[in-house]
Design a protein around this motif. Structure first.
Motif, short mmCIF file in Angstrom:
data_model
loop_
_atom_site.label_atom_id
_atom_site.label_comp_id
_atom_site.label_asym_id
_atom_site.label_seq_id
_atom_site.Cartn_x
_atom_site.Cartn_y
_atom_site.Cartn_z
N TYR A 105 0.82 -1.21 0.00
CA TYR A 105 0.00 0.00 0.00
C TYR A 105 0.85 1.26 0.00
CZ TYR A 105 -4.28 2.60 1.18
OH TYR A 105 -5.36 3.44 1.18
N THR A 106 2.06 1.17 0.57
CA THR A 106 2.96 2.32 0.66
C THR A 106 3.39 2.76 -0.72
OG1 THR A 106 3.76 1.45 2.75
CG2 THR A 106 5.09 3.15 1.73
N ASN A 107 3.44 4.06 -0.95
CA ASN A 107 3.86 4.65 -2.23
C ASN A 107 3.02 4.16 -3.41
OD1 ASN A 107 5.93 6.17 -1.04
ND2 ASN A 107 7.29 4.41 -1.07
N SER A 108 1.74 3.90 -3.17
CA SER A 108 0.85 3.44 -4.22
C SER A 108 -0.14 4.54 -4.57
CB SER A 108 0.09 2.20 -3.76
OG SER A 108 -0.82 2.54 -2.72
N MET A 109 -0.86 4.33 -5.67
CA MET A 109 -1.91 5.26 -6.06
C MET A 109 -2.99 5.30 -4.98
SD MET A 109 -4.30 5.38 -9.51
CE MET A 109 -2.89 5.23 -10.59
N ALA A 110 -3.33 4.14 -4.40
CA ALA A 110 -4.34 4.08 -3.33
C ALA A 110 -3.90 4.90 -2.12
CB ALA A 110 -4.60 2.63 -2.93
N SER A 111 -2.63 4.81 -1.78
CA SER A 111 -2.09 5.58 -0.66
C SER A 111 -2.17 7.08 -0.95
CB SER A 111 -0.64 5.16 -0.41
OG SER A 111 0.01 6.02 0.48
N ALA A 112 -1.87 7.47 -2.18
CA ALA A 112 -1.96 8.89 -2.56
C ALA A 112 -3.40 9.37 -2.51
CB ALA A 112 -1.38 9.09 -3.96
N MET A 113 -4.34 8.51 -2.90
CA MET A 113 -5.76 8.87 -2.81
C MET A 113 -6.20 9.05 -1.36
SD MET A 113 -7.48 6.45 -5.67
CE MET A 113 -7.23 6.72 -7.40
N GLN A 133 -11.78 -1.38 5.35
CA GLN A 133 -12.79 -1.08 4.33
C GLN A 133 -12.44 0.20 3.57
OE1 GLN A 133 -13.53 -1.85 7.51
NE2 GLN A 133 -14.73 -3.74 7.39
N MET A 134 -11.94 1.21 4.29
CA MET A 134 -11.54 2.45 3.64
C MET A 134 -10.38 2.19 2.69
SD MET A 134 -10.07 6.03 5.22
CE MET A 134 -11.61 6.60 5.93
N GLN A 135 -9.39 1.44 3.14
CA GLN A 135 -8.25 1.15 2.29
C GLN A 135 -8.68 0.34 1.07
OE1 GLN A 135 -5.41 -0.43 5.19
NE2 GLN A 135 -4.25 1.47 4.92
N LEU A 136 -9.62 -0.59 1.25
CA LEU A 136 -10.13 -1.37 0.13
C LEU A 136 -10.78 -0.45 -0.91
CD1 LEU A 136 -10.86 -3.96 -1.37
CD2 LEU A 136 -12.85 -4.17 0.14
#
Length: 87
Positions: free
Chosen positions: A10-18, A42-45
């Motif tokens: 999850y680190t340094n990912s597009m999801a993390s940036a979102m 759930q939020m991270q998903l």
């Protein structure tokens, strides 16, 4: 560099940036009197799913993703799309 939508890493990912952008914008939209929600699976998903959808769309529609560089000396650049998560 491949697009990293995020999942296991999850680190340094597009999801993390979102997720970061979500919290950056929280006060502007919700007001300072409302505390932001706690991060949970759930939020991270949700962020992972949206990021994967963006990467999938770009991968399936490469002509929609164009990088133009004007250097005034006939030098050109190209871009390609790949997803390190295999989506």
């Amino acid at each position: 560099m491949a697009l990293n939508s995020g999942f296991i890493n999850y680190t340094n990912s597009m999801a993390s940036a979102m997720q970061e952008a979500f919290f950056d914008a929280w006060e502007d939209y919700m007001g300072e009197d409302q505390d932001p929600p706690e991060v949970n699976p759930q939020m991270q998903l949700m962020f992972v799913a949206v990021a994967r959808g963006v990467v999938r769309h770009l991968t399936e529609n490469p002509d929609a993703f164009e990088v133009l560089v004007n250097t005034n000396n006939s030098h050109t650049h190209t871009a390609s799309i790949s997803d390190i998560n295999g989506s």
